[in-house]
Design an enzyme around this catalytic site. Structure first.
Site, PDB file in Angstrom:
ATOM      1  N   ASP A 121       0.882  -1.156   0.000  1.00  0.00           N
ATOM      2  CA  ASP A 121       0.000   0.000   0.000  1.00  0.00           C
ATOM      3  C   ASP A 121       0.926   1.214   0.000  1.00  0.00           C
ATOM      4  OD1 ASP A 121      -1.616   2.141   0.492  1.00  0.00           O
ATOM      5  OD2 ASP A 121      -2.586   1.290   2.273  1.00  0.00           O
ATOM      6  N   SER A 169       1.086  14.638 -13.725  1.00  0.00           N
ATOM      7  CA  SER A 169       0.009  14.586 -14.711  1.00  0.00           C
ATOM      8  C   SER A 169       0.041  15.892 -15.482  1.00  0.00           C
ATOM      9  CB  SER A 169      -1.329  14.461 -13.973  1.00  0.00           C
ATOM     10  OG  SER A 169      -2.400  14.712 -14.850  1.00  0.00           O
ATOM     11  N   TYR A 171      -7.096  16.515  -7.158  1.00  0.00           N
ATOM     12  CA  TYR A 171      -6.172  15.751  -8.000  1.00  0.00           C
ATOM     13  C   TYR A 171      -5.070  16.644  -8.560  1.00  0.00           C
ATOM     14  CZ  TYR A 171      -4.424  12.742 -11.758  1.00  0.00           C
ATOM     15  OH  TYR A 171      -3.616  11.996 -12.583  1.00  0.00           O
ATOM     16  N   LYS A 190      -1.005  16.504  -7.828  1.00  0.00           N
ATOM     17  CA  LYS A 190       0.008  16.282  -8.871  1.00  0.00           C
ATOM     18  C   LYS A 190       0.963  17.477  -9.003  1.00  0.00           C
ATOM     19  CE  LYS A 190      -1.174  12.085  -9.984  1.00  0.00           C
ATOM     20  NZ  LYS A 190      -0.277  10.939  -9.774  1.00  0.00           N
TER      21      LYS A 190
HETATM   22  N1  NAD Z   1      -4.850   7.611 -17.135  1.00  0.00           N
HETATM   23  C1  NAD Z   1      -4.577   8.867 -17.332  1.00  0.00           C
HETATM   24  O1  NAD Z   1      -5.124   9.502 -18.246  1.00  0.00           O
HETATM   25  C2  NAD Z   1      -3.540   9.575 -16.473  1.00  0.00           C
HETATM   26  C3  NAD Z   1      -3.212  10.915 -16.814  1.00  0.00           C
HETATM   27  C4  NAD Z   1      -2.274  11.587 -16.046  1.00  0.00           C
HETATM   28  C5  NAD Z   1      -1.663  10.961 -14.971  1.00  0.00           C
HETATM   29  N2  NAD Z   1      -1.993   9.677 -14.663  1.00  0.00           N
HETATM   30  C6  NAD Z   1      -1.314   9.082 -13.506  1.00  0.00           C
HETATM   31  O2  NAD Z   1      -0.651   7.893 -13.900  1.00  0.00           O
HETATM   32  C7  NAD Z   1      -0.668   6.953 -12.822  1.00  0.00           C
HETATM   33  C8  NAD Z   1      -1.280   5.634 -13.277  1.00  0.00           C
HETATM   34  O3  NAD Z   1      -2.586   5.888 -13.748  1.00  0.00           O
HETATM   35  P1  NAD Z   1      -3.515   4.778 -14.449  1.00  0.00           P
HETATM   36  O4  NAD Z   1      -4.444   5.512 -15.337  1.00  0.00           O
HETATM   37  O5  NAD Z   1      -2.692   3.681 -14.982  1.00  0.00           O
HETATM   38  O6  NAD Z   1      -4.359   4.281 -13.160  1.00  0.00           O
HETATM   39  P2  NAD Z   1      -5.184   2.949 -12.898  1.00  0.00           P
HETATM   40  O7  NAD Z   1      -6.259   3.294 -11.926  1.00  0.00           O
HETATM   41  O8  NAD Z   1      -5.600   2.310 -14.184  1.00  0.00           O
HETATM   42  O9  NAD Z   1      -4.103   2.010 -12.182  1.00  0.00           O
HETATM   43  C9  NAD Z   1      -3.592   2.396 -10.923  1.00  0.00           C
HETATM   44  C10 NAD Z   1      -2.975   1.199 -10.218  1.00  0.00           C
HETATM   45  O10 NAD Z   1      -2.509   1.678  -8.940  1.00  0.00           O
HETATM   46  C11 NAD Z   1      -2.901   0.750  -7.933  1.00  0.00           C
HETATM   47  N3  NAD Z   1      -3.061   1.449  -6.654  1.00  0.00           N
HETATM   48  C12 NAD Z   1      -3.997   2.380  -6.319  1.00  0.00           C
HETATM   49  N4  NAD Z   1      -3.845   2.748  -5.039  1.00  0.00           N
HETATM   50  C13 NAD Z   1      -2.784   2.043  -4.532  1.00  0.00           C
HETATM   51  C14 NAD Z   1      -2.139   1.980  -3.283  1.00  0.00           C
HETATM   52  N5  NAD Z   1      -2.579   2.709  -2.240  1.00  0.00           N
HETATM   53  N6  NAD Z   1      -1.075   1.159  -3.144  1.00  0.00           N
HETATM   54  C15 NAD Z   1      -0.647   0.391  -4.174  1.00  0.00           C
HETATM   55  N7  NAD Z   1      -1.222   0.397  -5.388  1.00  0.00           N
HETATM   56  C16 NAD Z   1      -2.277   1.217  -5.575  1.00  0.00           C
HETATM   57  C17 NAD Z   1      -4.238   0.175  -8.429  1.00  0.00           C
HETATM   58  O11 NAD Z   1      -4.506  -1.079  -7.817  1.00  0.00           O
HETATM   59  C18 NAD Z   1      -3.971   0.063  -9.937  1.00  0.00           C
HETATM   60  O12 NAD Z   1      -3.386  -1.176 -10.274  1.00  0.00           O
HETATM   61  C19 NAD Z   1      -1.449   7.628 -11.677  1.00  0.00           C
HETATM   62  O13 NAD Z   1      -0.557   8.228 -10.770  1.00  0.00           O
HETATM   63  C20 NAD Z   1      -2.273   8.666 -12.415  1.00  0.00           C
HETATM   64  O14 NAD Z   1      -2.649   9.731 -11.576  1.00  0.00           O
HETATM   65  C21 NAD Z   1      -2.914   8.971 -15.384  1.00  0.00           C
END
Ligand code: NAD
Length: 261
Positions: free
Chosen positions: A59, A144, A157, A161
């Site tokens: 976590d 982000s 959010y 970030k």
């Molecule tokens: N998807 C987008 O468009 C986007 C855009 C900008 C930034 N991001 C950033 O990129 C990163 C990944 O995003 P994503 O879209 O792949 O997200 P996602 O929700 O698809 O995957 C996130 C993963 O993190 C894990 N997770 C969540 N909380 C946790 C915790 N407390 N401990 C351990 N694991 C944990 C979840 O189980 C999941 O496997 C994030 O930091 C997100 O903010 C995503």
């Protein structure tokens, strides 16, 4: 020599793509996630192509859990070179409705995790011998596009970030003399479970189709398409490689040109 990386949130989405890409680039990878079942299935995929990976249940919002996970990964994979602090959450927030619980949850998962991850990685990097000005460790944090310019409806959010970029800059300065670089990446709108859930919510809230909701994102992307997780993984692979050794404290924007700097 074999290099070892840990990718948090590696069980799906961007983290999964990063983990797979880093193993292609020769890293042994620890996939660290709360969802250990999904992490194990990514490990199976990686192993099926003859590469090395393990799943670690952590976590990221818990300092001890993070430290134990990094210790375990370093022990099982035989070292520690790169930490990708990728795990995060992105619920929307209406300013007047934010509760102390919402705030704590967002900032513990998206921001405190960066601190706990950096501490845990330093513990491992301190065990390494450094020759001259060699880079012995790399930390790569998920910000982000919304952490560079505030996004409407993303009060907490975007705030979280922005904090990631601030911590990245300070850590870059504080750790440079030990041969540790610290950079961030700023994805745009990436096709992951996180983003696809947001599209469903927006479509429902506006009584429109999911295509309409998707278009709300794509219209601001210069390159005219949503990001694949692999687009982000390619940028992170660069930050994890020695090609980025003379780069620290930076945020690499991988957003198809949503905003220019
Ligand atoms: N998807 C987008 O468009 C986007 C855009 C900008 C930034 N991001 C950033 O990129 C990163 C990944 O995003 P994503 O879209 O792949 O997200 P996602 O929700 O698809 O995957 C996130 C993963 O993190 C894990 N997770 C969540 N909380 C946790 C915790 N407390 N401990 C351990 N694991 C944990 C979840 O189980 C999941 O496997 C994030 O930091 C997100 O903010 C995503």
């Amino acid at each position: 020599m074999k290099k070892v990386a840990m990718v948090t949130g590696g069980a799906q989405g961007i983290g999964e793509a990063i983990a797979k890409r880093l193993t292609k680039d020769g890293f042994a990878v620890a996939i660290a996630d709360l969802n250990v079942e999904k992490a194990e299935s990514v490990v199976d995929d990686i192993k099926a192509s003859g590469r090395e990976a393990i799943a670690v249940c952590i976590d990221v919002s818990d300092q001890e859990s993070f430290r134990d996970g990094v210790r375990l990964a370093a022990e099982r994979l035989g070292g520690f070179d790169v930490l990708v602090n990728n795990a995060g959450i992105a619920p929307g927030s209406v300013i007047e409705e934010v509760t102390p619980e919402d705030f704590d949850n967002m900032f513990h998962i998206n921001v405190a995790s960066i601190a706990w991850g950096i501490q845990a990685a330093i513990e491992q990097f301190n065990k390494k011998e450094r020759k001259g000005s060699e880079i012995i460790g790399k930390i790569i944090n998920a910000s982000s596009q919304g952490g560079v310019v505030g996004n409407a409806g993303a009060f907490l959010y975007s705030g979280s970030k922005f904090a990631v970029r601030g911590m990245t800059q300070v850590a870059a300065k504080d750790l440079a003399s030990r041969g540790i670089t610290v950079n961030a990446y700023a994805p745009g709108t990436v096709k992951t479970p996180m983003m696809l859930n947001a599209v469903k919510d927006i479509a429902k809230a506006n009584q429109q189709s999911e295509d309409w909701a998707l278009n709300q994102f794509t219209q601001f992307i210069t390159l005219g398409r949503l990001s694949e997780p692999e687009d982000v993984a390619a940028g992170v692979a660069f930050l994890a490689s020695s090609d980025s050794d003379y780069m620290t404290g930076q945020t690499l924007e991988i957003d198809g040109g949503m905003q220019f700097h």
